[in-house]
Every structure is written in structure tokens, then in C-alpha cells.
Design a protein around this motif. Sequence first.
Motif, PDB file in Angstrom:
ATOM      1  N   MET B  32      -5.278  56.513   2.638  1.00 58.97           N
ATOM      2  CA  MET B  32      -4.538  56.047   3.812  1.00 58.97           C
ATOM      3  C   MET B  32      -5.483  55.377   4.813  1.00 58.97           C
ATOM      4  SD  MET B  32      -2.557  58.365   6.585  1.00 58.97           S
ATOM      5  CE  MET B  32      -1.289  59.060   5.597  1.00 58.97           C
ATOM      6  N   ILE B  33      -6.617  56.032   5.081  1.00 61.17           N
ATOM      7  CA  ILE B  33      -7.566  55.479   6.058  1.00 61.17           C
ATOM      8  C   ILE B  33      -8.087  54.126   5.565  1.00 61.17           C
ATOM      9  CG2 ILE B  33      -9.809  55.810   7.176  1.00 61.17           C
ATOM     10  CD1 ILE B  33      -9.326  58.830   6.929  1.00 61.17           C
ATOM     11  N   ALA B  36      -5.310  51.343   5.526  1.00 59.92           N
ATOM     12  CA  ALA B  36      -4.908  50.939   6.879  1.00 59.92           C
ATOM     13  C   ALA B  36      -6.012  50.125   7.543  1.00 59.92           C
ATOM     14  CB  ALA B  36      -4.572  52.172   7.713  1.00 59.92           C
ATOM     15  N   ALA B  37      -7.276  50.564   7.380  1.00 56.46           N
ATOM     16  CA  ALA B  37      -8.377  49.844   8.010  1.00 56.46           C
ATOM     17  C   ALA B  37      -8.579  48.483   7.351  1.00 56.46           C
ATOM     18  CB  ALA B  37      -9.657  50.673   7.932  1.00 56.46           C
ATOM     19  N   ILE B  40      -6.148  45.870   8.665  1.00 54.88           N
ATOM     20  CA  ILE B  40      -6.457  45.327   9.987  1.00 54.88           C
ATOM     21  C   ILE B  40      -7.595  44.318   9.892  1.00 54.88           C
ATOM     22  CG2 ILE B  40      -7.277  45.908  12.294  1.00 54.88           C
ATOM     23  CD1 ILE B  40      -5.997  48.682  11.776  1.00 54.88           C
ATOM     24  N   ARG B  43      -6.370  41.140   8.279  1.00 57.10           N
ATOM     25  CA  ARG B  43      -5.458  40.414   9.154  1.00 57.10           C
ATOM     26  C   ARG B  43      -6.241  39.658  10.222  1.00 57.10           C
ATOM     27  NH1 ARG B  43      -1.636  44.452  11.136  1.00 57.10           N
ATOM     28  NH2 ARG B  43      -0.876  44.363   9.022  1.00 57.10           N
ATOM     29  N   ASP B  54       0.972  47.685   4.060  1.00 56.88           N
ATOM     30  CA  ASP B  54       1.687  48.477   5.062  1.00 56.88           C
ATOM     31  C   ASP B  54       2.702  49.437   4.441  1.00 56.88           C
ATOM     32  OD1 ASP B  54       0.124  47.352   6.940  1.00 56.88           O
ATOM     33  OD2 ASP B  54       1.656  46.091   7.854  1.00 56.88           O
ATOM     34  N   THR B  57       0.793  52.459   3.133  1.00 57.43           N
ATOM     35  CA  THR B  57       0.359  53.442   4.141  1.00 57.43           C
ATOM     36  C   THR B  57       1.552  54.264   4.629  1.00 57.43           C
ATOM     37  OG1 THR B  57       0.531  51.778   5.873  1.00 57.43           O
ATOM     38  CG2 THR B  57      -1.651  52.150   4.964  1.00 57.43           C
ATOM     39  N   ARG B  58       2.709  53.611   4.766  1.00 54.73           N
ATOM     40  CA  ARG B  58       3.892  54.351   5.220  1.00 54.73           C
ATOM     41  C   ARG B  58       4.306  55.402   4.198  1.00 54.73           C
ATOM     42  NH1 ARG B  58       5.959  49.218   7.064  1.00 54.73           N
ATOM     43  NH2 ARG B  58       7.332  49.094   5.265  1.00 54.73           N
ATOM     44  N   LEU B  59       4.250  55.009   2.930  1.00 55.52           N
ATOM     45  CA  LEU B  59       4.609  55.955   1.880  1.00 55.52           C
ATOM     46  C   LEU B  59       3.629  57.130   1.865  1.00 55.52           C
ATOM     47  CD1 LEU B  59       6.746  56.126  -0.394  1.00 55.52           C
ATOM     48  CD2 LEU B  59       4.951  55.373  -1.954  1.00 55.52           C
ATOM     49  N   VAL B  61       2.185  58.377   4.370  1.00 50.84           N
ATOM     50  CA  VAL B  61       2.542  59.299   5.461  1.00 50.84           C
ATOM     51  C   VAL B  61       3.498  60.361   4.930  1.00 50.84           C
ATOM     52  CG1 VAL B  61       3.746  59.523   7.669  1.00 50.84           C
ATOM     53  CG2 VAL B  61       2.164  57.637   7.318  1.00 50.84           C
ATOM     54  N   LEU B  62       4.493  59.911   4.148  1.00 51.69           N
ATOM     55  CA  LEU B  62       5.467  60.851   3.576  1.00 51.69           C
ATOM     56  C   LEU B  62       4.777  61.841   2.636  1.00 51.69           C
ATOM     57  CD1 LEU B  62       8.572  61.452   3.173  1.00 51.69           C
ATOM     58  CD2 LEU B  62       8.428  59.948   1.186  1.00 51.69           C
TER      59      LEU B  62
END
Lengths: 428, 173
Positions: B32-33, B36-37, B40, B43, B54, B57-59, B61-62
Motif C-alpha cells: 500500500m505504501i 500510493a507513493a 504521487i 503523477r 488508485d 490502494t483502495r482495495l 484498505v479493505l
Amino acid sequence: MTLLLTLALLVIALMGAPLFVVICAGALLGFYSAGIDLSVIAVEFYRLAEMQVLLAIPLFTFAGYLLGESQAPQRLVRVTNAVLGWMPGGLAIVALAVCAFFTSMTGATGITIVAMGALLYPALKHAGYPDNFTLGLITTSGSLGLLFAPSLPLIVYGVLAQQLGIGEPISIEQLFIAGILPGLLMMVLLSGYSMYVARKLNLDLQPFAWRELRSALWQAKWEIPLPIVVIGGIYGGWFAPSEAAAVTALYVLLVEVIILREIRLRRLPEIMREAMVLVGAILIIVGVSMASTNYMVDAEIPKQLFEFIKEHVDSRAAFLMLLNLFLLVMGSVLELYPALVLGVPLILPIAYGYDIDPIHLGILFLTNMQIGFFLPPIGMSLVIASYRFNKPILEVCRSALPFFGLLVVSLLVITYLPWLSLVLLGRN
Amino acid sequence: MTSADRASALQRGLHALHRLEDLFLALMLAAMILTAAAQILLRNLFEWNFSWGDPLTRLLVLWVGLMGALVATRQNRHIAIDLVTHLLPARIRAGVQALTSLFAAIVCGVVAWYAAIFILDERGYGSAGLLGLPDWLLHSVIPLGFGLISLRYALHSLIRSHAAVTGTQDVAP
């Protein structure tokens, strides 16, 4: 029947059943009685994977745990002390500021009292502050900072409010901006009191020294960018909260584990697990509450409650006073996240009926929670501080009393002066 | 094999399982880290990033949320109101905890069951999600997580009932 089941659930909750289970059972019973297929609970729970902002919760919590395990708190205290230590009450203000920063990153979960208390309690006593002042200050600091970015509870409030979709849509960033002045008001009042106490005691002042500031800054050079990125990034709008969280987590990981090597690589899985246990306990409550919220809205429970209250309470001012009392008690009995997921779906629609801005309500809600944490006799901060510093709970209560009084004053100002929360947003 | 041997084999088995859960949790958090990093960075540097970044990363979280909740169950660290239970005598407290754990096992079991039905339906549609993986597989963490949590609570309930009946101070698993 519904009343009976609700009472049964309440009894089960008081017997110590996990709250996510109680909330989940409530949602299941509700869907069942409404004849809705129970598989809907999976759909509702899946919403956890549909909101980018929730990424902030695991990432900030992890970063907070890492910082707590490193020497960063010591360095942070040293820098702040070099900046503020020359003022009367300087060290007490340092404690307030550092704890607020730490709590904004980790949430008011008791971590602040445990991690910062160990550091600040001896320092304050050594500087000559009386025992009860120190105890009260640390207890209070445990929940200070909930209104500042990247406060996770504020994010959860925003998520819940967005799910309800009442009034014009609100964003997490707006909530952070709204929290600035109310948060500062509390800081200023508490700092003022600390200065007053220090003046009266005539404590020795530490002279301001450029050398000490330079050396403290140099020692903390790796951590200095952090508050700038987190706070500046979010308030300045460069980063979404989830992005700030990702940058923070990676940066803290690199600095503390690889550059400074204060945390051994072998300890990392354990720290990750500890942080994720807290995250799991929070997210599962938020997840099941998506279902219970949906049921409550479908069953028009908030609407019925509103009509009932409207009959007995006609002025907005009286409603706000009742709301504060209710939230204070709720904040002392429940932990923050259960209080949020149970309270927001019920209260937000009612408050909206009384023409209260959802953003103002969010600030009000968290301020109450913050004070509820050390509402005698069962507030969580009191219990933790009593345990941590090995003092009887009554003594902790007495010590916290002046601080408690000051925060109640700020609560009243925040309640009856919505301007304070809304002016920076231009919403009033 | 004596019963002591069997007990220690069980202990070792449980211990290995706990290590596995911890490892899984750490790997997901690391993924996840990094994702996500990286998103960014890409981008901002190239004004481009992975379209699956994205959602992934959302998945996560679950997944992290449910796996973290599973470990919280193991360690008995879910958020609960702890006003009454610690005032009770040890045996009655164990009895009360056996009951609340049983209740939790049933509720989580019901969720797991209905979530599994949902996932099986989804499998029937065969829609593809992230990275070409079928949707039902990505969502299967919901029945899986609640199922494992339910088993954990059933185990807690057994251990607590034993403590309530015999009055022995048990060791939490």
C-alpha cells in the motif's frame, strides 16, 4: 419489538461485546425486518474500498507509530523548547503544542499520553511545575489536536457526512480549515492558563539561545520537513489527505529505519502489526456502520427523532445545549470512532433541521468528544493517565479540573459562535 | 502422543498461523505504501500514473482493514465498552465473555455467510476487475475475513467457557 431488540443490543454492548458486532447485529436485524436480502451487508461493507481518503487512516497511523518508536518525540520537544522555552510557562506550552501535533497524527487513542507523557511528565516536574498541574496538563493533552489536519476522526466525520449527503456536499479539506480557529482557541486558552500558573510560581526562565535553537534544529533536520509537508501540504491544497499520508509514511519509514536507523528492520513487522490492529479495529466499525447508517436512513429514524425533538425543543440555542450534554456523555462512555459512526447519522439530519451547518456540527462534535475523554469519572484519558502515572483516579480528576473548565468555555464559544468555524471558509 | 504433546503441537500450529497473519498484514501495508507513493511521484514527475494504482490502494484498505481486524480479534483488542465486566468476579466475567464471544461468532458468521452468497453470485457474472483478476476474487476478503473472525470468536468462547466452568485462569491464545 424494535424497542425490545434495541434494549437487548444495548445490554449486550454493556456486557462488553465488541461494538462493531453490536452495530452489525443492529443493521442485520433492521434489514431482516424490512425484508431486504442480507447480502446487502457485503455491498455496504465494500464501500471501504471506494473512498480514496480512507487510505489516510492506515498510512498516518503507521507513520505515527513509527515516530512514537523512534527518538523523534525527543527531538521535537527540544526544537519546540528552543523556540518557546524562554516564555513564562514555556515548557507547558511546548507540551501542549507537541501533544497537539502528535494527536492530530495518531488520533486520540491514548498513544499521546503514553508516548509523550513519559517524556514530558519528568521534564515538567524537573522545571518546577507542581504535580497536579503537570498531571492535569498531560491528561488534557491526550486529546488536544483533534481539530487539526490530518486528524483521522475529522476525516471519518467527513466520510460519514458525505455518505448521508445532507445539504451541500462538504469536503475533508473544508473540515480541516474549519478546525483551525476553534483548535487554536483551545490552545490559546490552555497556554494562557499555563503562563498564569508559571508566573505565579515564579519559575526560573530559560533564556533564549540561538545556539541551542541551531543545534536542536540540526539534530531534528530530518523531521523538520514533516510538519511542513503534512500541515502545509493539506492546508495549502497541494496534497489530498491520502497523498499527504502516503508521502508521510514513506518518508518516515526511510528516515527512521534507513537513514537514522533508530528502528531496526526486524522490528518493523511488529510495529506494522500493532498499527494495523488499531486500523482494523477502526475500519471494521466504519465498514459495518455504512450498513447501519443506510438502514437508519431508509427507516427514517433520524426524521422521526427530529419530529419528536422538535415538539419539545423549539429554539436552536436550547437544542445546541442538549446536543452538547448528550455528546459529552457519549464521548466519555464510547470511544471516538463508535461515537462517530453511531452519532453522526442520527444527529446530522436533526441538526440540519435546526439549521446547523454540517461543517460546524463536525467541529462541535469533535470538540465534545475531546472534552468527553476526560469527563469525570470514566473518561478514557483519566483512566489511562491514572494507570500510566500510577495516581488514584480522583487525584487525576481534580488535577484536570481547571483544564476541563477552560475547554468547556471554548466549547461554549465554538457552539454559539459558528462564525469561528466557518469564517475561514466564507460560509456564514 | 500424550495430551501434553498434542497441546504443544496445537500451540505451535497456532503460533505459526499467527506469524503468517502478521506477515500477510505487513506485506499488504508495504504494498500500500509503495503503490500510493509511486502514484504521487509518477503523477508529479510525468503527469501520468498507473490507472490501476488508485483502485489497488483502495482495495488494499479493505484487505488491510479486515486482516487488521482479524488480528485485533486474536488479541482481543476490538473497541468495546468496558464499564461493567472488570467489576465482576473472575469466573462470572469469564462466563460473560464466553457469551459475548459466542454472540460475536454468530453475527460474524451470518455476515460471512451472506457475503459468500453475494460473492458466488458475482462469480456467476464473471466480470473482470483490477489487473485482469476476477472481481469476486478481489472481493472475497469480506466473507473470508468475517469467516475467520467468526472462528476466532468461537475459539475465544470455548476457552472462556472452560475458564468459567473450571475456574482456572486461562492463557489467552
